[in-house]
Design an enzyme around this catalytic site. Structure first.
Site, PDB file in Angstrom:
ATOM      1  N   GLU A 198     -25.002 -21.046  67.292  1.00 41.07           N
ATOM      2  CA  GLU A 198     -25.548 -19.732  66.984  1.00 41.07           C
ATOM      3  C   GLU A 198     -26.831 -19.830  66.166  1.00 41.07           C
ATOM      4  OE1 GLU A 198     -23.122 -16.553  65.848  1.00 41.07           O
ATOM      5  OE2 GLU A 198     -21.577 -16.939  67.328  1.00 41.07           O
ATOM      6  N   LYS A 211     -15.120 -11.562  65.315  1.00 47.37           N
ATOM      7  CA  LYS A 211     -16.183 -11.008  64.463  1.00 47.37           C
ATOM      8  C   LYS A 211     -15.559 -10.603  63.122  1.00 47.37           C
ATOM      9  CE  LYS A 211     -20.304  -8.096  64.997  1.00 47.37           C
ATOM     10  NZ  LYS A 211     -21.276  -9.212  64.951  1.00 47.37           N
ATOM     11  N   ARG A 218     -13.697  -6.189  72.181  1.00 49.61           N
ATOM     12  CA  ARG A 218     -13.913  -7.341  71.311  1.00 49.61           C
ATOM     13  C   ARG A 218     -13.291  -7.114  69.938  1.00 49.61           C
ATOM     14  NH1 ARG A 218     -19.961  -9.468  70.312  1.00 49.61           N
ATOM     15  NH2 ARG A 218     -20.062  -7.557  69.061  1.00 49.61           N
TER      16      ARG A 218
END
Length: 343
Positions: free
Chosen positions: A222, A186, A84
């Protein structure tokens, strides 16, 4: 020195920075990453022209090391964090850090800080923060000339104060990320955008803000810095799908456990805020949050309660026990999910 011998109240640890003994650092220059090294210095020395400071060229990961009953240390799916992070780097044009070197760095930091890994049964863990930032003498919006990859470690307790006690959240008017933006990476900017709405939510006595999809503001995406999940009244485990949601390793682990361990139907799909009645239980999940039950959600139309505002729901409890059981070595997990740290 063992974890037990450190003068720390492991059972009541908060979620804040503590300087531990060692961290790992590697530099990218002239088109390649160096071998990296452990250092005791917790200060980064970077140019005032670093792109991380001016243009947000930075990304990070969050993961944990878990002390098992026999005193060993587990890492939970660290290869997924490595992959990721590579995708996050690619999204904002930073050189991807090699997966094997990433895994070696994580192992080295845990081993060097072994006495900071909280004891089994304390409820605390060693949080690991790998990150990549653009540095060097730069000016202008373009990729940096140099980069730093680093990993530091901090012992932590529960992210949400209530732990497995349900807490309430509020729908935010703010957007966490833009359509076709960096929501699935991220990167630091996503989290900077969440500071104000999160603070506003806590001022109103909610645990955090819930963000809707930025295009239509009709679907849950989220929960603060965590992912949402719900259990429908007919027993289906559901998590939202969106190209602007961070692909949570915890979320995908729960999807797998719900289907293959609990025999539930598991779906990744749209979750409409106007259709919360379909869920008997709801929660937030992520590396930091683990699983935090949602007692209720404040929407524009009123307050919607789920299973209970005081007691965790039965499916949420089973999933929590399964996930943490695998992480702490008490439950046999799927092949490849646990990597042992050799001390």
């Amino acid at each position: 020195m063992s974890a037990e011998k450190r003068e720390i109240d492991w059972e009541n640890l908060g979620y804040g920075y503590i300087k531990t003994d060692y961290r790992y650092i590697s530099y990218w220059k002239d088109g390649a990453w160096d071998e990296g090294t452990l250092t005791e210095d917790n200060q980064l020395h970077i140019s005032e022209g670093s792109t991380a400071l001016h243009y947000g060229q930075s990304c990070f990961e969050g993961m944990k090391a878990y002390r098992t009953k026999d005193g060993r240390i587990n890492l939970f799916r660290p290869d997924q964090n490595a992959k990721r992070m590579q995708k996050s780097c690619e999204r904002i044009m930073m050189p991807a850090f090699p997966e094997e070197q990433f895994l070696e760095a994580i192992q080295a930091v845990v081993k060097a800080n072994e006495s900071w890994v909280p004891p089994y049964g304390s409820g605390s863990t060693l949080y690991l923060r790998p990150f990549v930032i653009g540095v060097g003498d730069n000016l202008g919006i373009k990729p940096a000339t140099e980069y730093i990859f680093s990993v530091f470690a901090v012992p932590v307790g529960l992210y949400f104060k209530g732990g497995l006690t349900p807490s309430n959240f509020i729908i935010s008017d703010y957007d966490r990320a833009a359509p076709q933006g960096t929501g699935a990476a991220k990167v630091g900017g996503n989290y900077a955008a969440s500071i104000l709405p999160g603070q506003d939510a806590r001022k109103r006595n909610f645990s955090d803000a819930i963000y809707l999809d930025p295009a239509t503001h009709t679907k849950i995406e989220e929960v603060g810095s965590a992912n949402f999940f719900g259990v429908t009244k007919d027993g289906t485990f559901v998590t939202p799908y969106s190209p602007s949601i961070l692909p949570s390793i915890t979320k995908y682990s729960l999807l797998y456990l719900a289907e293959h361990y609990l025999g539930m139907k598991a779906e990744e799909r749209d979750v409409y805020v106007d259709n919360l009645d379909e869920f008997s239980e709801a929660g937030a999940c992520g590396t930091a949050a683990v699983i935090s039950p949602i007692g209720g959600i404040q929407t524009k139309d009123g307050f919607h309660a789920f299973h209970s505002e005081t007691e965790v729901g039965p499916v949420t409890q089973k999933l929590y026990d399964l996930l943490t059981g695998i992480q702490f070595g008490d439950v046999e997990g799927p092949e490849g999910w646990i990597r042992k740290v050799e001390i």
